[in-house]
Design a protein around this motif. Structure first.
Motif, PDB file in Angstrom:
ATOM      1  N   LEU A  21      32.058  18.161  35.515  1.00 27.46           N
ATOM      2  CA  LEU A  21      32.168  17.894  36.938  1.00 27.46           C
ATOM      3  C   LEU A  21      30.773  18.010  37.543  1.00 27.46           C
ATOM      4  CD1 LEU A  21      33.954  17.357  39.440  1.00 27.46           C
ATOM      5  CD2 LEU A  21      34.168  19.855  39.675  1.00 27.46           C
ATOM      6  N   VAL A  22      30.312  16.948  38.175  1.00 25.43           N
ATOM      7  CA  VAL A  22      28.967  16.896  38.757  1.00 25.43           C
ATOM      8  C   VAL A  22      29.106  16.860  40.272  1.00 25.43           C
ATOM      9  CG1 VAL A  22      26.779  15.637  38.856  1.00 25.43           C
ATOM     10  CG2 VAL A  22      28.149  15.604  36.743  1.00 25.43           C
ATOM     11  N   GLN A  68      29.488  21.602  36.089  1.00 23.10           N
ATOM     12  CA  GLN A  68      30.496  22.560  35.661  1.00 23.10           C
ATOM     13  C   GLN A  68      31.242  21.984  34.467  1.00 23.10           C
ATOM     14  OE1 GLN A  68      31.858  22.651  39.943  1.00 23.10           O
ATOM     15  NE2 GLN A  68      32.385  24.765  39.397  1.00 23.10           N
ATOM     16  N   SER A  69      31.302  22.792  33.392  1.00 23.83           N
ATOM     17  CA  SER A  69      31.968  22.363  32.168  1.00 23.83           C
ATOM     18  C   SER A  69      32.629  23.580  31.541  1.00 23.83           C
ATOM     19  CB  SER A  69      30.961  21.743  31.194  1.00 23.83           C
ATOM     20  OG  SER A  69      31.590  21.333  30.000  1.00 23.83           O
ATOM     21  N   GLY A  70      33.964  23.597  31.508  1.00 22.71           N
ATOM     22  CA  GLY A  70      34.668  24.772  31.006  1.00 22.71           C
ATOM     23  C   GLY A  70      34.318  25.985  31.855  1.00 22.71           C
ATOM     24  N   VAL A 205      23.765  13.266  31.017  1.00 30.04           N
ATOM     25  CA  VAL A 205      25.109  13.827  30.859  1.00 30.04           C
ATOM     26  C   VAL A 205      25.961  12.752  30.206  1.00 30.04           C
ATOM     27  CG1 VAL A 205      27.057  14.907  32.047  1.00 30.04           C
ATOM     28  CG2 VAL A 205      24.739  15.134  32.997  1.00 30.04           C
ATOM     29  N   ALA A 206      26.534  13.077  29.054  1.00 29.99           N
ATOM     30  CA  ALA A 206      27.353  12.094  28.315  1.00 29.99           C
ATOM     31  C   ALA A 206      28.610  12.784  27.820  1.00 29.99           C
ATOM     32  CB  ALA A 206      26.568  11.512  27.144  1.00 29.99           C
ATOM     33  N   SER A 207      29.773  12.313  28.289  1.00 35.31           N
ATOM     34  CA  SER A 207      31.034  12.934  27.898  1.00 35.31           C
ATOM     35  C   SER A 207      32.166  11.951  28.149  1.00 35.31           C
ATOM     36  CB  SER A 207      31.256  14.225  28.705  1.00 35.31           C
ATOM     37  OG  SER A 207      32.503  14.817  28.405  1.00 35.31           O
ATOM     38  N   GLY A 208      33.089  11.884  27.215  1.00 41.35           N
ATOM     39  CA  GLY A 208      34.276  11.054  27.390  1.00 41.35           C
ATOM     40  C   GLY A 208      33.991   9.585  27.588  1.00 41.35           C
ATOM     41  N   GLY A 209      32.890   9.108  27.035  1.00 42.34           N
ATOM     42  CA  GLY A 209      32.529   7.705  27.179  1.00 42.34           C
ATOM     43  C   GLY A 209      31.774   7.388  28.452  1.00 42.34           C
TER      44      GLY A 209
END
Length: 291
Positions: A21-22, A68-70, A205-209
């Motif tokens: 979450l950015v 925010q991540s986990g 930032v790279a996550s979930g495609g």
């Protein structure tokens, strides 16, 4: 320029990049002069700004980004603290609106150590404002601002504003410094973009495609520098390298259709880059209603 009520909504805007979450946070703005621009005269700069319905001389947004991540929480840059006047220094108040205490931030990812990016690290007494955070900053960045020879070549104002301030801000974190190599935060890697400063760094930032490049100070006055990437700033340490980094970032984000975030993009601070003939065009991201 149309005048608006100064009581605006909070300067916060969220988007999601996969598991991350950015949140864009507006630390405020700087009213600059035409003298900060190099490679364009005042009349030319004013024409471009007026064509884009922007204030002239330029008003420069200053953004930070919360990740925010986990259970992890990071800030990309810390704003100016209370060091640069009443139009800046909003970061901590806006973190509180999000329910984030300074002690909740475990990682600070610095793009570079100019005062509008790093003077929010510590207070005037040298106390860490983020007591639990590890400070991630490129080694070349720290080395430059601690280089006494480079400091001796600067004028008195630059010595205090840049060299001395960077040393003061970094000192409380000297036992918790880290390199941006590897993955300094989940799903985040560093992208070297030296030029504006010797260790200027972007964060991918790279996550979930999904991908987002937080490119730091690739642009200060986007209305001008996207159209004319050769326009530099008086505080670029290496102007030629800054131009090359700007062109490289434009090309990479346009080719890969990445979302972009930037510390001096007009708030809420997200856009896409697209090719426009032999140059580029900036397309502000459409408002996201859900995250």
């Amino acid at each position: 320029m149309t005048q608006h009520d100064s009581n605006q909504v909070p300067g916060l805007y969220r988007c999601r990049i996969g598991d991350v979450l950015v949140t864009a946070i507006s630390d405020g703005y700087l009213d600059a002069t035409f003298e900060v621009l190099r490679g364009i005269d005042a009349a030319g700069a004013e024409t471009v700004l007026r064509e884009n319905f922007r204030p002239a001389p330029p008003r420069i947004s200053v953004n930070c980004y919360l990740l925010q991540s986990g259970t992890r929480t990071a800030l990309v840059d810390t704003g100016s603290g209370d060091s640069m006047g009443p139009t800046l220094g909003r970061l901590h108040g806006l973190l509180a609106r999000l329910g984030i205490a300074a002690g909740d931030v475990d990682t600070i990812l610095l793009t570079h150590m100019h005062p509008d990016h790093s003077n929010g690290l510590a207070d005037a007494d040298g106390t860490r404002l983020f007591p639990e955070a590890q400070l991630v900053v490129d080694e070349k960045e720290l080395a430059h601002w601690h280089d006494d020879t480079a400091r001796s070549r600067a004028d008195e104002t630059a010595r205090a504003r840049y060299f001395d301030a960077a040393r003061t801000q970094a000192a409380p974190y000297r036992d918790r410094l880290a390199s941006p190599g590897g993955e300094p935060f989940p799903n985040v890697t560093a992208v070297p973009l030296a030029g504006h400063t010797p260790g200027h760094t972007g964060y991918l930032v790279a996550s979930g495609g999904d991908t987002l490049l937080i490119w730091g100070d690739i642009c200060h006055v986007p209305d001008i520098q996207v159209r004319q990437p050769e326009v530099t700033m008086v505080f670029d340490v290496d102007p030629d390298a800054a131009i090359q980094a700007r062109r490289r970032a434009f090309d990479m984000t346009a080719t890969d259709r990445m979302l972009v975030a930037g510390m001096h993009l007009h708030f809420p601070g997200f856009c896409h880059m697209v090719r426009n003939g032999s140059g580029w065009r900036m397309v502000p991201e459409a408002w996201r209603f859900t995250v």
